[in-house]
Design a protein around this motif. Structure first.
Motif, mmCIF file in Angstrom:
data_model
loop_
_atom_site.group_PDB
_atom_site.id
_atom_site.type_symbol
_atom_site.label_atom_id
_atom_site.label_comp_id
_atom_site.label_asym_id
_atom_site.label_seq_id
_atom_site.Cartn_x
_atom_site.Cartn_y
_atom_site.Cartn_z
ATOM 1 N N GLN A 7 24.824 55.287 26.439
ATOM 2 C CA GLN A 7 23.978 54.554 27.052
ATOM 3 C C GLN A 7 23.789 53.081 27.493
ATOM 4 O O GLN A 7 24.235 52.425 26.381
ATOM 5 C CB GLN A 7 22.438 55.011 26.074
ATOM 6 C CG GLN A 7 21.076 54.481 26.655
ATOM 7 C CD GLN A 7 20.125 54.869 25.727
ATOM 8 O OE1 GLN A 7 20.246 55.191 24.704
ATOM 9 N NE2 GLN A 7 18.993 54.458 26.196
ATOM 10 N N TRP A 65 16.201 53.127 20.064
ATOM 11 C CA TRP A 65 16.854 54.104 20.806
ATOM 12 C C TRP A 65 17.244 55.109 19.750
ATOM 13 O O TRP A 65 17.864 56.183 20.079
ATOM 14 C CB TRP A 65 17.753 53.832 21.508
ATOM 15 C CG TRP A 65 17.212 52.812 22.552
ATOM 16 C CD1 TRP A 65 16.657 52.952 23.836
ATOM 17 C CD2 TRP A 65 17.667 51.356 22.532
ATOM 18 N NE1 TRP A 65 16.382 52.212 24.277
ATOM 19 C CE2 TRP A 65 16.922 50.921 23.585
ATOM 20 C CE3 TRP A 65 18.091 50.460 21.864
ATOM 21 C CZ2 TRP A 65 16.964 49.722 24.289
ATOM 22 C CZ3 TRP A 65 18.138 48.971 22.203
ATOM 23 C CH2 TRP A 65 17.544 48.707 23.118
ATOM 24 N N GLU A 66 16.906 55.243 18.384
ATOM 25 C CA GLU A 66 17.400 56.238 17.464
ATOM 26 C C GLU A 66 16.397 57.140 17.187
ATOM 27 O O GLU A 66 15.169 57.115 17.742
ATOM 28 C CB GLU A 66 17.506 55.406 16.067
ATOM 29 C CG GLU A 66 18.720 54.585 15.793
ATOM 30 C CD GLU A 66 20.088 55.160 15.895
ATOM 31 O OE1 GLU A 66 19.964 56.451 15.721
ATOM 32 O OE2 GLU A 66 20.824 54.345 16.182
ATOM 33 N N ARG A 67 16.775 58.285 16.736
ATOM 34 C CA ARG A 67 15.720 59.482 16.527
ATOM 35 C C ARG A 67 14.671 59.029 15.513
ATOM 36 O O ARG A 67 15.202 58.168 14.597
ATOM 37 C CB ARG A 67 16.501 60.676 15.998
ATOM 38 C CG ARG A 67 17.718 61.232 16.941
ATOM 39 C CD ARG A 67 18.334 62.606 16.339
ATOM 40 N NE ARG A 67 18.463 62.356 14.800
ATOM 41 C CZ ARG A 67 19.571 62.763 14.277
ATOM 42 N NH1 ARG A 67 20.644 63.164 14.725
ATOM 43 N NH2 ARG A 67 19.532 62.587 12.916
ATOM 44 N N LEU A 68 13.552 59.963 15.398
ATOM 45 C CA LEU A 68 12.776 59.484 14.508
ATOM 46 C C LEU A 68 13.058 59.645 13.071
ATOM 47 O O LEU A 68 12.625 59.081 12.360
ATOM 48 C CB LEU A 68 11.429 60.680 14.742
ATOM 49 C CG LEU A 68 10.042 60.453 13.887
ATOM 50 C CD1 LEU A 68 9.627 58.896 13.948
ATOM 51 C CD2 LEU A 68 9.436 61.605 14.176
ATOM 52 N N ALA A 69 14.010 60.631 12.652
ATOM 53 C CA ALA A 69 14.331 60.836 11.497
ATOM 54 C C ALA A 69 15.204 59.341 10.830
ATOM 55 O O ALA A 69 14.776 59.275 9.726
ATOM 56 C CB ALA A 69 15.385 61.953 11.225
ATOM 57 N N VAL A 70 15.778 58.913 11.685
ATOM 58 C CA VAL A 70 16.427 57.623 11.271
ATOM 59 C C VAL A 70 15.622 56.517 11.099
ATOM 60 O O VAL A 70 15.524 55.724 9.972
ATOM 61 C CB VAL A 70 17.718 57.197 12.104
ATOM 62 C CG1 VAL A 70 18.263 56.000 11.962
ATOM 63 C CG2 VAL A 70 18.775 58.261 12.291
ATOM 64 N N LYS A 71 14.643 56.375 12.024
ATOM 65 C CA LYS A 71 13.744 55.308 11.871
ATOM 66 C C LYS A 71 12.794 55.713 10.286
ATOM 67 O O LYS A 71 12.309 54.651 9.735
ATOM 68 C CB LYS A 71 12.545 55.554 13.020
ATOM 69 C CG LYS A 71 13.186 55.271 14.325
ATOM 70 C CD LYS A 71 12.040 55.215 15.460
ATOM 71 C CE LYS A 71 12.915 55.066 16.595
ATOM 72 N NZ LYS A 71 11.895 55.109 17.855
#
Length: 106
Positions: A7, A65-71
């Motif tokens: 990206q 730009w990370e997934r919700l789980a990482v946040k």
């Protein structure tokens, strides 16, 4: 064979964030320049610090730009620590003032 597409983010995004960081830093230096004191000084310094740290983490460390789980993995434990430290500070003040009242009443 499939290739992963990286990206790309426009350079203008990074330049805009850099500009906002510059403005926030200038505002934080203005707190000292105008010699603000007391709670207002520390509130502004901490506010500008938190805003700058949030921008750096969000954009330059690509957390936006990370997934919700990482946040959630990053921010839920941090939030829990902040809440627990605040609770300990409140309890410490309660204990201090009760002891002070007890010693002064004797």
């Amino acid at each position: 064979m499939t290739q992963a597409v990286a990206q790309q983010h426009p350079i203008s995004l990074y330049l805009k964030v850099w500009g906002v960081l510059f403005v926030l830093s200038a505002m934080s230096y203005m707190v000292d320049f105008y010699q603000l004191q007391g709670a207002l000084r520390w509130t502004l310094i901490l506010l500008f610090m938190a805003l700058k740290a949030g921008l750096i983490v969000a954009v330059f460390m690509h957390v936006v730009w990370e997934r919700l789980a990482v946040k959630l993995l990053l921010f839920v434990p941090t939030l829990a620590i902040v809440i627990f430290v605040a609770m300990m500070a409140i309890e410490g003040d309660y204990t201090f003032f009760n002891r002070l009242a007890s010693f002064l009443s004797v």
